[in-house]
Design a protein around this motif. Structure first.
Motif, PDB file in Angstrom:
ATOM      1  N   ARG A  37       0.820  -1.208   0.000  1.00 41.19           N
ATOM      2  CA  ARG A  37       0.000   0.000   0.000  1.00 41.19           C
ATOM      3  C   ARG A  37       0.857   1.264   0.000  1.00 41.19           C
ATOM      4  NH1 ARG A  37      -5.186   0.413   3.496  1.00 41.19           N
ATOM      5  NH2 ARG A  37      -5.671   1.808   1.772  1.00 41.19           N
ATOM      6  N   ASN A  38       2.016   1.187   0.672  1.00 40.08           N
ATOM      7  CA  ASN A  38       2.921   2.337   0.638  1.00 40.08           C
ATOM      8  C   ASN A  38       3.390   2.625  -0.787  1.00 40.08           C
ATOM      9  OD1 ASN A  38       2.749   2.751   3.385  1.00 40.08           O
ATOM     10  ND2 ASN A  38       4.519   1.447   3.839  1.00 40.08           N
ATOM     11  N   PHE A  39       3.719   1.551  -1.518  1.00 34.97           N
ATOM     12  CA  PHE A  39       4.153   1.734  -2.911  1.00 34.97           C
ATOM     13  C   PHE A  39       3.007   2.269  -3.773  1.00 34.97           C
ATOM     14  CE2 PHE A  39       7.537  -1.541  -1.867  1.00 34.97           C
ATOM     15  CZ  PHE A  39       8.585  -0.627  -1.932  1.00 34.97           C
ATOM     16  N   CYS A  40       1.798   1.863  -3.483  1.00 36.75           N
ATOM     17  CA  CYS A  40       0.644   2.401  -4.220  1.00 36.75           C
ATOM     18  C   CYS A  40       0.543   3.903  -4.008  1.00 36.75           C
ATOM     19  CB  CYS A  40      -0.656   1.754  -3.745  1.00 36.75           C
ATOM     20  SG  CYS A  40      -0.872   0.071  -4.293  1.00 36.75           S
ATOM     21  N   GLU A  41       0.742   4.284  -2.756  1.00 40.79           N
ATOM     22  CA  GLU A  41       0.640   5.708  -2.433  1.00 40.79           C
ATOM     23  C   GLU A  41       1.711   6.510  -3.171  1.00 40.79           C
ATOM     24  OE1 GLU A  41       0.314   8.463   1.546  1.00 40.79           O
ATOM     25  OE2 GLU A  41       0.443   6.290   1.784  1.00 40.79           O
ATOM     26  N   ILE A  89       5.656   1.790  -9.390  1.00 35.29           N
ATOM     27  CA  ILE A  89       5.257   0.559 -10.075  1.00 35.29           C
ATOM     28  C   ILE A  89       6.240  -0.585  -9.803  1.00 35.29           C
ATOM     29  CG2 ILE A  89       6.275   1.292 -12.291  1.00 35.29           C
ATOM     30  CD1 ILE A  89       3.085  -0.842 -11.905  1.00 35.29           C
ATOM     31  N   GLU A  90       7.535  -0.264  -9.744  1.00 40.20           N
ATOM     32  CA  GLU A  90       8.515  -1.333  -9.467  1.00 40.20           C
ATOM     33  C   GLU A  90       8.251  -1.938  -8.081  1.00 40.20           C
ATOM     34  OE1 GLU A  90       9.573   1.619 -10.754  1.00 40.20           O
ATOM     35  OE2 GLU A  90       9.988   0.860 -12.776  1.00 40.20           O
ATOM     36  N   CYS A 103       5.479  -1.929  -6.448  1.00 40.95           N
ATOM     37  CA  CYS A 103       4.216  -2.667  -6.499  1.00 40.95           C
ATOM     38  C   CYS A 103       4.411  -4.053  -7.110  1.00 40.95           C
ATOM     39  CB  CYS A 103       3.171  -1.909  -7.309  1.00 40.95           C
ATOM     40  SG  CYS A 103       2.473  -0.502  -6.429  1.00 40.95           S
ATOM     41  N   LEU A 104       5.163  -4.099  -8.194  1.00 42.30           N
ATOM     42  CA  LEU A 104       5.374  -5.393  -8.863  1.00 42.30           C
ATOM     43  C   LEU A 104       6.171  -6.338  -7.961  1.00 42.30           C
ATOM     44  CD1 LEU A 104       6.060  -4.144 -12.509  1.00 42.30           C
ATOM     45  CD2 LEU A 104       4.093  -5.494 -11.725  1.00 42.30           C
ATOM     46  N   ARG A 105       7.136  -5.769  -7.245  1.00 39.80           N
ATOM     47  CA  ARG A 105       7.930  -6.593  -6.319  1.00 39.80           C
ATOM     48  C   ARG A 105       7.013  -7.148  -5.209  1.00 39.80           C
ATOM     49  NH1 ARG A 105      11.958  -2.974  -6.041  1.00 39.80           N
ATOM     50  NH2 ARG A 105      11.425  -2.227  -3.958  1.00 39.80           N
ATOM     51  N   CYS A 106       6.169  -6.284  -4.686  1.00 42.34           N
ATOM     52  CA  CYS A 106       5.233  -6.722  -3.643  1.00 42.34           C
ATOM     53  C   CYS A 106       4.263  -7.764  -4.174  1.00 42.34           C
ATOM     54  CB  CYS A 106       4.452  -5.532  -3.088  1.00 42.34           C
ATOM     55  SG  CYS A 106       5.386  -4.608  -1.886  1.00 42.34           S
ATOM     56  N   MET A 107       3.872  -7.607  -5.413  1.00 42.10           N
ATOM     57  CA  MET A 107       2.949  -8.570  -6.020  1.00 42.10           C
ATOM     58  C   MET A 107       3.577  -9.961  -6.001  1.00 42.10           C
ATOM     59  SD  MET A 107      -0.003  -8.873  -7.452  1.00 42.10           S
ATOM     60  CE  MET A 107      -0.709 -10.392  -8.051  1.00 42.10           C
ATOM     61  N   GLN A 108       4.870 -10.025  -6.373  1.00 42.07           N
ATOM     62  CA  GLN A 108       5.568 -11.328  -6.350  1.00 42.07           C
ATOM     63  C   GLN A 108       5.621 -11.865  -4.917  1.00 42.07           C
ATOM     64  OE1 GLN A 108       6.221 -13.092  -9.036  1.00 42.07           O
ATOM     65  NE2 GLN A 108       5.304 -11.337 -10.075  1.00 42.07           N
ATOM     66  N   GLN A 109       5.959 -11.000  -3.988  1.00 40.70           N
ATOM     67  CA  GLN A 109       6.066 -11.418  -2.580  1.00 40.70           C
ATOM     68  C   GLN A 109       4.724 -11.924  -2.054  1.00 40.70           C
ATOM     69  OE1 GLN A 109       7.569  -8.236  -0.146  1.00 40.70           O
ATOM     70  NE2 GLN A 109       9.518  -8.163  -1.241  1.00 40.70           N
ATOM     71  N   ILE A 110       3.683 -11.200  -2.411  1.00 37.37           N
ATOM     72  CA  ILE A 110       2.371 -11.543  -1.884  1.00 37.37           C
ATOM     73  C   ILE A 110       1.909 -12.889  -2.446  1.00 37.37           C
ATOM     74  CG2 ILE A 110       0.328 -10.768  -3.201  1.00 37.37           C
ATOM     75  CD1 ILE A 110      -0.043  -8.662  -1.014  1.00 37.37           C
ATOM     76  N   LYS A 111       2.182 -13.115  -3.719  1.00 38.66           N
ATOM     77  CA  LYS A 111       1.827 -14.413  -4.315  1.00 38.66           C
ATOM     78  C   LYS A 111       2.590 -15.534  -3.605  1.00 38.66           C
ATOM     79  CE  LYS A 111       2.318 -14.078  -8.851  1.00 38.66           C
ATOM     80  NZ  LYS A 111       2.236 -13.704 -10.279  1.00 38.66           N
ATOM     81  N   HIS A 112       3.859 -15.258  -3.340  1.00 38.74           N
ATOM     82  CA  HIS A 112       4.709 -16.233  -2.665  1.00 38.74           C
ATOM     83  C   HIS A 112       4.195 -16.511  -1.248  1.00 38.74           C
ATOM     84  CE1 HIS A 112       8.313 -18.399  -1.617  1.00 38.74           C
ATOM     85  NE2 HIS A 112       8.568 -17.572  -0.614  1.00 38.74           N
TER      86      HIS A 112
END
Lengths: 145, 233
Positions: free
Chosen positions: A101-105, A109-110, A112-121
């Protein structure tokens, strides 16, 4: 297998999930709410969490590949995922959501994409662990516990 | 309704998250509440019989309030607990609509949110919410609902007995002292409830606590909210 042994294995496994941060105190609240009136409560709520998370992860993946990313939309999805993960006590998923959410704020985008990978993991890890936990529980029941 | 209120308290829970609905439903049931859950503020208003009439009849006279409640609220709701962050109507919007409604304004409203935003919390409390719970809501939070339910039940009982006071109802501006004499007995009861509230509030976060303490210190608190509605002794 012996019921007592299975029960010990269950409780050791659960302890390891708390120690490694996959689950937090909120999961204990969930367990407290399970009683004879609602014997499958934890399983039911966690199943809802799986369904909800998978829907949100799909939405997030779609939102993040748009040519112009709508960060507000991404944030709204992450907000929901944060809410449901904190409600069931999936601590590590919740923590990634906070960073996300911090990256969204920042509209980063980088990040966010990194968090997306982490969250999926993290999500697939905790899903796997919870499924193991439920399997152990079933074994205890089948063994007459 | 007064007798029915002796039975289980009925809580209307509003949350757009299916997981959180299941959680709050269970939390409330474990605490012996009767629970209805809905997934949006507009469905909550629908359930309460307040659809399309949200801004209507702002000054319904006190004598018609009781029948108005019966007419609209087929199922009595003793407390509303709502999520703050919902698409469409937020929990705050729902709070405002309930507090603006002559027939619903005495139902205690509790707001839940996963975000600890002090300005948001204060705004909700200032605009009539009884409590603000941070999510995830726990059993210890739910235990804090009981005092508000006792207060609302007491108010509901006051509204049950309007017939003998027909004349006074037509004179809502009559001096407070007179009303207070008539209400001595009831007020003692009310005070004991207020005391209980104070005791239970010891553990509550400071902003909430401050609000409750101010309320119980205020003389406004010991008389019924419908100034025109007095009680039979």
């Amino acid at each position: 297998m012996d019921v007592v042994l299975l029960q010990r294995r269950f409780s050791e496994y659960l302890t390891s999930l708390f120690n490694e941060g996959f689950l937090d105190e909120q999961f204990k609240q969930l367990q407290e709410l399970q009683d004879e009136n609602s014997p499958d409560f934890v399983f039911e709520v966690v199943t809802l969490f799986f369904e909800d998370s998978e829907r949100l992860l799909n939405e997030l993946a779609k939102a993040l590949v748009q040519p112009s990313v709508d960060f507000q939309k991404v944030d709204a999805h992450v907000h929901q995922l944060k809410g449901s993960s904190s409600s069931i006590g999936a601590g590590r998923v919740k923590d990634v959501c906070i960073h996300f959410r911090n990256f969204c704020e920042e509209q980063n985008i980088e990040g966010c994409l990194r968090c997306m990978q982490q969250i999926k993991h993290e999500y697939s890890l905790v899903k796997n662990k919870l499924e193991n936990l439920f399997r152990l529980e079933q074994q205890i029941i089948q063994a007459g516990g | 309704m007064g007798i029915a209120a002796e039975a289980q308290f009925h809580v209307l829970a509003v949350d757009d998250s299916v997981i959180d609905r299941k959680m709050i439903e269970r939390l409330l049931k474990v605490s012996s509440f009767q629970v209805t859950t809905v997934d949006s503020g507009s469905k909550a208003l629908e359930f309460l019989g307040l659809m399309g009439d949200v801004h209507g009849n702002p000054t319904i006279q006190s004598s018609s309030v009781s029948s108005h409640v019966h007419h609209h609220q087929e199922v009595e709701v003793n407390l509303i607990i709502t999520d703050y962050c919902m698409p469409g109507m937020t929990g705050y919007d729902l709070l405002k609509k309930i507090k603006e409604s002559s027939s619903l304004k005495d139902i205690p409203v509790v707001i839940m949110s996963s975000e600890n935003v002090p300005s948001r919390i204060n705004r909700c409390l200032e605009d009539g919410a009884e409590e603000f719970f941070l999510k995830p809501v726990r059993l210890s939070d739910v235990n804090r609902l009981k005092p508000h339910l006792l207060k609302s039940k007491f108010k509901a009982q006051q509204q049950q007995l309007p017939q003998q006071e027909e004349l006074e109802q037509k004179e809502p501006d009559q001096p407070q002292q007179k009303q207070q004499q008539q209400q001595e007995k009831e007020e003692e009861e009310m005070e004991s409830i207020e005391q209980k509230v104070d005791e239970q509030e010891q553990a509550v976060q400071s902003s909430v606590k401050r609000k409750i303490v101010e309320e119980s210190l205020s003389p406004e608190r010991t008389r019924p909210r419908y100034s025109g509605l007095t009680m039979a002794t």
